[in-house]
Design an enzyme around this catalytic site. Structure first.
Site, mmCIF file in Angstrom:
data_model
loop_
_atom_site.group_PDB
_atom_site.id
_atom_site.type_symbol
_atom_site.label_atom_id
_atom_site.label_comp_id
_atom_site.label_asym_id
_atom_site.label_seq_id
_atom_site.Cartn_x
_atom_site.Cartn_y
_atom_site.Cartn_z
ATOM 1 N N HIS A 121 -9.713 6.530 6.658
ATOM 2 C CA HIS A 121 -9.682 4.782 6.358
ATOM 3 C C HIS A 121 -10.825 4.479 6.688
ATOM 4 C CE1 HIS A 121 -8.790 1.036 4.941
ATOM 5 N NE2 HIS A 121 -7.915 1.439 4.578
ATOM 6 N N ASP A 198 -4.763 5.695 13.672
ATOM 7 C CA ASP A 198 -3.929 5.272 12.758
ATOM 8 C C ASP A 198 -2.637 5.332 12.415
ATOM 9 O OD1 ASP A 198 -4.344 4.381 10.572
ATOM 10 O OD2 ASP A 198 -6.287 4.157 10.201
ATOM 11 N N GLN A 201 -0.058 4.852 7.661
ATOM 12 C CA GLN A 201 0.285 5.740 6.861
ATOM 13 C C GLN A 201 1.412 6.627 7.814
ATOM 14 O OE1 GLN A 201 0.413 5.074 3.558
ATOM 15 N NE2 GLN A 201 -1.958 4.186 3.934
ATOM 16 N N LYS A 224 2.583 -2.492 4.747
ATOM 17 C CA LYS A 224 2.930 -0.661 4.685
ATOM 18 C C LYS A 224 4.307 -0.885 5.055
ATOM 19 C CE LYS A 224 -1.934 -0.115 4.806
ATOM 20 N NZ LYS A 224 -2.611 0.272 3.770
ATOM 21 N N CYS A 364 -10.705 2.411 0.306
ATOM 22 C CA CYS A 364 -11.651 2.990 2.063
ATOM 23 C C CYS A 364 -12.047 3.392 2.547
ATOM 24 C CB CYS A 364 -10.816 1.671 2.291
ATOM 25 S SG CYS A 364 -10.386 0.126 1.501
HETATM 26 N N1 PMP Z 1 -5.873 2.972 7.850
HETATM 27 C C1 PMP Z 1 -5.294 4.262 7.040
HETATM 28 C C2 PMP Z 1 -5.056 5.262 6.606
HETATM 29 C C3 PMP Z 1 -4.942 2.766 5.167
HETATM 30 O O1 PMP Z 1 -3.934 3.761 4.731
HETATM 31 C C4 PMP Z 1 -4.859 1.560 5.120
HETATM 32 C C5 PMP Z 1 -4.528 0.849 5.064
HETATM 33 N N2 PMP Z 1 -4.472 1.201 3.626
HETATM 34 C C6 PMP Z 1 -5.154 1.433 6.696
HETATM 35 C C7 PMP Z 1 -5.856 1.866 8.678
HETATM 36 C C8 PMP Z 1 -6.231 -0.539 6.970
HETATM 37 O O2 PMP Z 1 -4.308 -1.166 7.033
HETATM 38 P P1 PMP Z 1 -4.518 -2.957 6.795
HETATM 39 O O3 PMP Z 1 -5.336 -3.064 5.519
HETATM 40 O O4 PMP Z 1 -3.421 -3.197 6.845
HETATM 41 O O5 PMP Z 1 -5.003 -3.650 7.848
#
Ligand code: PMP
Length: 415
Positions: A121, A198, A201, A224, A364
Site C-alpha cells: 500500500h 503493516d 489488513q 478497519k 492505493c
Molecule cells: N496498509 C494497508 C495494507 C491498507 O490496506 C491500508 C488502508 N487501506 C493502509 C495501510 C492505510 O491505513 P490507514 O488509511 O488507516 O492509515
C-alpha cells in the site's frame, strides 16, 4: 462460529441504497461499526469528555484511566509484552511515518538499503521513498509471482549487510495474500535488519501475536476493525522505542522544558505530543471487546469460507480475471478482479445502482497494479458481517454490468 444475528449489531446494514438493501463489500477500506461502538462514542462525549493526563478532577481522571486501559487492551490484543510498547497514532499511515521519521532519521545512512515488496500500500512505500531520498539510501523490492505470492528466493538475494530494514504488509489489500511473516522476519534478522509489518489488513481479520511473529514494529488502524476512524497504533519492542528520538514535539511529551532544550518522557508518551484523539482511542477498546466476544479465529474462518465461496461463484462470470492465490491458507477475505476490459469505475457505478458497495481503482497500490498489467481493479472485501447472500448479490450485479456494457448488436440493414 459467527452468531447468526451478527448483522443486527450493525445499524448501517439495515439501510436501503437506491431502494435496495445495502450490500457492503468494502471492509478493506473501512469496516462498519457495531452499535456498542457508536454508543460508546456518544457516552464519552456525554459523560466524561475531558483532556487526558492533565486534570485532577473526576471526569479527567476517568478519561485518562479509560485511555490507558484502551492502550492496555490494544497491547493485549496483539500480545505485546507491555502497554508501553503501544503508541497511539491517527492511523497505520501515521504509525509507519512515525517509524520512518523517528527511527529512520537516526538509523538510516547513505548507502543503506530498505527492502520492501511490490505489493505495498502507498502508506508503506511513500514514507520510505521520502526517507531514502533524504538519506541517499536505496529501496529494493521483493517481487510477487503470477499467484500474487512473494518470491522468497528473490528476497534472500536482496538481503545483505547493507539491509537495515525490511518492511512489508502482513496481508495485501488487493491480492489478499497473507505473507509468511515469521520466515521473512527470521531471514531479515539473520542479515542484521529490523522488521516492520503493516498490519492494517491482518489485525482486523485474524489472531495476531507480535511476539510470535518475531517482528520489531507492527502498525494497525482501529477503523478497519470495527473501531472509530482517527485512531491507530505503532507497536515496537520497548528497547527500540526507548532508543528512538521523538516524532512530534509539543505538550505532554516532555519532562522538563527550558528555553534552549527539553528532556522527554519515556515511551509511549514521548511519541504522543499534544492532545491525542481521546474519544476514538478510548472507544477502540469497545471494538476490541466486541471482536474478542466473537473470536478472531472464528472471524478468520468465516472469511476463509466466504472467500472460497466467492472464488467459486465469481469463476463462473464470463470474462472475469480474478487476481491472487487460490490457496486459502495464505489468502484473506479480499477478492480483486477485472471484467472484460470494462473500466472498474463503470463496474462500481452499475453495482452501486444495485445497492452494492465495492471499491474500484488502484486501492492505493499503483505499483502492484502496474505489475499485474492493469491500471485498476474492482475489489470486494469481507468482514464478520459479510454473507454468501452478499456474494450472490455481487454475482447478479456483475451480470447486470455485463448486460449494460455488452456491445449492442448492429442494426440489420433494410429493417
Ligand atoms: N496498509 C494497508 C495494507 C491498507 O490496506 C491500508 C488502508 N487501506 C493502509 C495501510 C492505510 O491505513 P490507514 O488509511 O488507516 O492509515
Amino acid at each position: 462460529m459467527i452468531p447468526a444475528n451478527v448483522r443486527d449489531n450493525f445499524p448501517i446494514l439495515k439501510q436501503k441504497m437506491n431502494g435496495k438493501p445495502l450490500i457492503y463489500l468494502d471492509s478493506a477500506a473501512t469496516s462498519q461499526k457495531p452499535k456498542r461502538v457508536i454508543e460508546a462514542l456518544v457516552r464519552y462525549y456525554q459523560e466524561y469528555n475531558a483532556n487526558v493526563h492533565r486534570g485532577i478532577y473526576r471526569i479527567a481522571e476517568e478519561a485518562t484511566q479509560r485511555y490507558e486501559a484502551s492502550r492496555a487492551k490494544v497491547a493485549a490484543f496483539i500480545n505485546a509484552r507491555r502497554p508501553e510498547e503501544v503508541v497511539f497514532t491517527r492511523s497505520t499511515t501515521e504509525a509507519i511515518n512515525l517509524v520512518a521519521y523517528a527511527w529512520g532519521r537516526v538509523n538510516i545512512r547513505e548507502g543503506d538499503e530498505i527492502v520492501l515488496t511490490e505489493m505495498e500500500h502507498h502508506s508503506n512505500l511513500v514514507p520510505w521513498q521520502l526517507l531514502a531520498a533524504e538519506k541517499r539510501a536505496k529501496l529494493k523490492f521483493i517481487p510477487f509471482d503470477s499467484q500474487g505470492v512473494l518470491q522468497l528466493d528473490e528476497y534472500e538475494r536482496l538481503l545483505s549487510e547493507r539491509t537495515k530494514l525490511v518492511a512489508f504488509t502482513h496481508q495485501s489489500n488487493v491480492l489478499g495474500t497473507i505473507n509468511p511473516v515469521n520466515e521473512m522476519a527470521r531471514k531479515a534478522h539473520a542479515a542484521g535488519a529490523l522488521v516492520l509489518v503493516d498490519g492494517a489488513q491482518s489485525a482486523p481479520h485474524m489472531p495476531v501475536d507480535v511476539q510470535d511473529l518475531g517482528v520489531d514494529f507492527f502498525a494497525l488502524s482501529a477503523h478497519k476493525m470495527c473501531g472509530p476512524t482517527g485512531a491507530g497504533a505503532i507497536w515496537a519492542r520497548y528497547e527500540i522505542l526507548d532508543a528512538m528520538p521523538p516524532f512530534h514535539g509539543g505538550g505532554e511529551m516532555i519532562m522538563l522544558v527550558q528555553l534552549d532544550k527539553t528532556t522527554y518522557k519515556d515511551p509511549p508518551y514521548k511519541f504522543e505530543a499534544g492532545t491525542p484523539n481521546i474519544a476514538d482511542c478510548i472507544v477502540w477498546a469497545d471494538a476490541i471487546d466486541y471482536l474478542q466476544g466473537i473470536g478472531m479465529a472464528a472471524i478468520r474462518e468465516h472469511e476463509k469460507q466466504l472467500t472460497a465461496y466467492t472464488l467459486s461463484q465469481l469463476s463462473d462470470v464470463p470474462g472475469i480475471t480474478i487476481f491472487g492465490s487460490r490457496n486459502l491458507e495464505h489468502r484473506g477475505g479480499v477478492v480483486s478482479f477485472e471484467l472484460d476490459g470494462i473500466h472498474p469505475h463503470d463496474v462500481a457505478q452499475v453495482l452501486d445502482q444495485e445497492g452494492i458497495a465495492v471499491r474500484a481503482g488502484h486501492h492505493c497500490a499503483q505499483p502492484l497494479h502496474r505489475r499485474l498489467g492493469v491500471a485498476a481493479s474492482t475489489r470486494a472485501s469481507f468482514y464478520l458481517y459479510s454473507t454468501e447472500q452478499d456474494v450472490d448479490a455481487l454475482v447478479r450485479g456483475l451480470q447486470v454490468v455485463r448486460r449494460v456494457f455488452s456491445p449492442k448488436p448492429a442494426p440489420v440493414s433494410g429493417a
